[in-house]
Scaffold this motif. Structure first.
Motif, PDB file in Angstrom:
ATOM      1  N   LEU A 357       0.757  -0.986  -0.223  1.00 57.81           N
ATOM      2  CA  LEU A 357      -0.458  -0.209   0.011  1.00 57.81           C
ATOM      3  C   LEU A 357       1.084   1.276  -0.197  1.00 57.81           C
ATOM      4  CD1 LEU A 357      -2.916  -0.923   2.563  1.00 57.81           C
ATOM      5  CD2 LEU A 357      -2.881  -1.687   0.353  1.00 57.81           C
ATOM      6  N   ASP A 358       2.340   0.941  -0.534  1.00 60.61           N
ATOM      7  CA  ASP A 358       2.875   2.276  -0.149  1.00 60.61           C
ATOM      8  C   ASP A 358       2.807   2.912  -1.317  1.00 60.61           C
ATOM      9  OD1 ASP A 358       4.173   0.506   1.359  1.00 60.61           O
ATOM     10  OD2 ASP A 358       6.044  -0.025  -0.669  1.00 60.61           O
ATOM     11  N   THR A 360      -0.419   4.058  -1.950  1.00 63.35           N
ATOM     12  CA  THR A 360      -2.111   4.602  -2.160  1.00 63.35           C
ATOM     13  C   THR A 360      -2.413   5.897  -1.462  1.00 63.35           C
ATOM     14  OG1 THR A 360      -2.669   2.761  -0.018  1.00 63.35           O
ATOM     15  CG2 THR A 360      -2.610   1.777  -2.139  1.00 63.35           C
ATOM     16  N   ASP A 362      -4.394   8.911   0.822  1.00 64.90           N
ATOM     17  CA  ASP A 362      -3.994   9.030   2.354  1.00 64.90           C
ATOM     18  C   ASP A 362      -4.979   8.176   3.179  1.00 64.90           C
ATOM     19  OD1 ASP A 362      -1.380  10.320   2.354  1.00 64.90           O
ATOM     20  OD2 ASP A 362      -1.843  11.668   2.092  1.00 64.90           O
ATOM     21  N   LYS A 365      -4.416   4.667   3.621  1.00 66.50           N
ATOM     22  CA  LYS A 365      -2.669   4.455   4.706  1.00 66.50           C
ATOM     23  C   LYS A 365      -3.945   5.053   6.045  1.00 66.50           C
ATOM     24  CE  LYS A 365       0.881   5.525   1.366  1.00 66.50           C
ATOM     25  NZ  LYS A 365       1.869   6.667   0.834  1.00 66.50           N
ATOM     26  N   SER A 368      -5.794   1.961   6.800  1.00 68.61           N
ATOM     27  CA  SER A 368      -4.688  -0.086   7.464  1.00 68.61           C
ATOM     28  C   SER A 368      -4.366   0.246   8.499  1.00 68.61           C
ATOM     29  CB  SER A 368      -3.323   0.593   6.268  1.00 68.61           C
ATOM     30  OG  SER A 368      -2.566   1.316   6.079  1.00 68.61           O
ATOM     31  N   TYR A 369      -3.728   1.764   9.085  1.00 68.51           N
ATOM     32  CA  TYR A 369      -3.673   2.006  10.507  1.00 68.51           C
ATOM     33  C   TYR A 369      -4.778   1.335  11.644  1.00 68.51           C
ATOM     34  CZ  TYR A 369       0.935   3.433   9.275  1.00 68.51           C
ATOM     35  OH  TYR A 369       2.237   3.409   9.006  1.00 68.51           O
ATOM     36  N   LYS A 374      -2.124  -5.146  10.122  1.00 68.52           N
ATOM     37  CA  LYS A 374      -0.949  -4.234   9.720  1.00 68.52           C
ATOM     38  C   LYS A 374      -0.190  -4.456  10.978  1.00 68.52           C
ATOM     39  CE  LYS A 374       1.227  -0.236   7.854  1.00 68.52           C
ATOM     40  NZ  LYS A 374       1.854   0.110   7.297  1.00 68.52           N
TER      41      LYS A 374
END
Length: 424
Positions: A357-358, A360, A362, A365, A368-369, A374
């Motif tokens: 997902l580098d 993708t 914000d 991202k 994901s957290y 993750k």
């Protein structure tokens, strides 16, 4: 409370679905971890080489995960001079060259082929530019007025201008070499390579950024393989908790819980017994997976067996209790199954278990957290590179999620009027 735990386990052992997930998910996880394929993580391969495509319809959008501008090359010549040009473009470090070799039929009707592929690439793929190398490249480079290749810009990437300048520079060098060795492309290519050897060699050093670890290709393959394994294994933990939730739902419908209340058993003791059961189920699934590790190559995993079992146990505690809470709150067997599958699929998808997902947005991202997967993928990556603080980090993450699950679950039960939960 021990009697409640034993009775719940007896009901679980009578469920065929429970045994299915208890045995099948570790089996498929073992198959994934024992895979010897080293091309699982080709997306993160930063080698400055040409990527050969077996199929002309191969999608190249995924090759941009390392930040390079992807160039799809349709090579109708594949002689030594065109090979030299593409290698020089790859060695620049800005571009990822993906080449497909054209068949004789495509070469004969080249212009029509270009038209069809431009329409196909424009709608069904994503790349910086498409390059079409015409048949007879070596002869056409040295012939004034001939077109050796065509470049079509298919994105707004400003690096395409750099690509065009790079190609013009390389073509001028090839043209000079072709004039010195007319009709002999092998000698012209050797001369160009000899000249390049006089240029100081470039040394590429990989550095970490944004607090991210730097993995080599072997470690990246191990992390990718572990991501697939965690995704499959999580399904077993999720449905382990859901089956316990099914028991709670059926006990509520059959007024079993009402009898517990008449026996002066509190709501807290009842639900705590179910949580204890989910913990036991988690350790059972981990135990089955531990037996399966006897058939695995430990070095190929990138971590020791105890570290692997610790990771999946902590992950299992989170997902089994979370699915148990969802099932109890929803209060319907079918809806809880759907919720469990949605929970598993969204967490795996938004955590980078299937693909990085580098690059993708914000928003993705940030989402994901929130997903447990993750954190366990980051912990797995840290363990692979030898970070000894990773297990402690995963333990703290697990405690944090369990506290959040317990807090939200108790609050939602109060909203649903927990005192009347057992009534029919």
């Amino acid at each position: 409370m021990s009697a409640l735990v034993k009775s719940t386990l007896k009901i679980l052992f009578r469920m065929k679905g429970f045994w299915f997930f208890l045995l099948i998910t570790p089996f498929f996880t073992t198959l994934i971890l024992s895979t010897k394929n080293d091309n699982l993580s080709y997306l993160s391969n930063n080698e400055e080489t040409i990527t050969e495509l077996d199929d002309i319809d191969h999608v190249v959008a995924y090759f941009s995960s390392n930040g390079k501008c992807v160039i799809k090359v349709y090579d109708g010549s594949k002689d030594e001079l065109s090979e030299y040009m593409l290698n020089k473009i790859s060695e620049s470090g800005l571009f990822k060259v993906c080449r497909v070799t054209l068949s004789d039929t495509e070469k004969n009707d080249f212009d029509e082929f270009v038209k069809e592929r431009l329409e196909e690439d424009g709608f069904n793929d994503r790349m910086g530019a498409a390059m079409f190398i015409r048949p007879g490249f070596a002869e056409k480079v040295g012939t004034p007025g001939s077109t050796a290749l065509d470049i079509y810009k298919l994105s707004d990437d400003s690096r395409i201008e750099v690509l065009e300048n790079e190609i013009n520079t390389i073509l001028s060098k090839i043209e000079k070499a072709a004039k010195v060795y007319p009709g002999n492309e092998q000698e012209a290519a050797k001369a160009l390579l000899s000249i390049d050897k006089l240029i100081p060699e470039k040394k590429t050093v990989s550095v970490s950024f944004e607090n991210k670890n730097t993995l080599d290709l072997k470690q990246t393959n191990q992390k990718t393989r572990m991501g697939y394994a965690l995704a499959i294994l999580t399904l077993g933990y999720v449905f382990g908790g859901i089956f316990i939730a099914h028991i709670c739902i059926n006990e509520q419908k059959d007024c079993v819980f009402t009898r517990f209340k008449l026996a002066n058993m509190g709501m807290l003791e009842y639900f705590f017994s179910k949580v204890v059961t989910s913990v036991i189920v988690t350790f059972m699934l981990t135990g089955v997976m531990g037996i399966c590790t006897l058939f695995l190559d430990v070095e190929g995993m990138g971590m020791s067996v105890p570290s692997f079992l610790l990771v999946i146990t902590l992950m299992g505690l989170i997902f089994s209790t979370l699915s148990l809470m969802l099932g109890v709150l929803i209060g319907d067997v079918m809806s809880s199954n759907v919720a469990a599958f949605t929970l598993w699929s969204m967490s795996a998808l938004l955590s980078g278990l299937y693909f990085p997902l580098d690059h993708t947005s914000d928003v993705i991202k940030t989402l994901s957290y929130v997903m447990p997967h993750k954190w366990f993928m980051d912990g797995t990556e840290s363990i692979i590179i030898g970070d000894k603080t990773a297990p402690l980090m995963l333990l703290c993450i697990t405690v944090a999620y369990l506290v959040i699950i317990a807090s939200i679950g108790s609050m939602c039960l109060r909203v649903k009027r927990v005192d009347s939960w057992g009534s029919n």
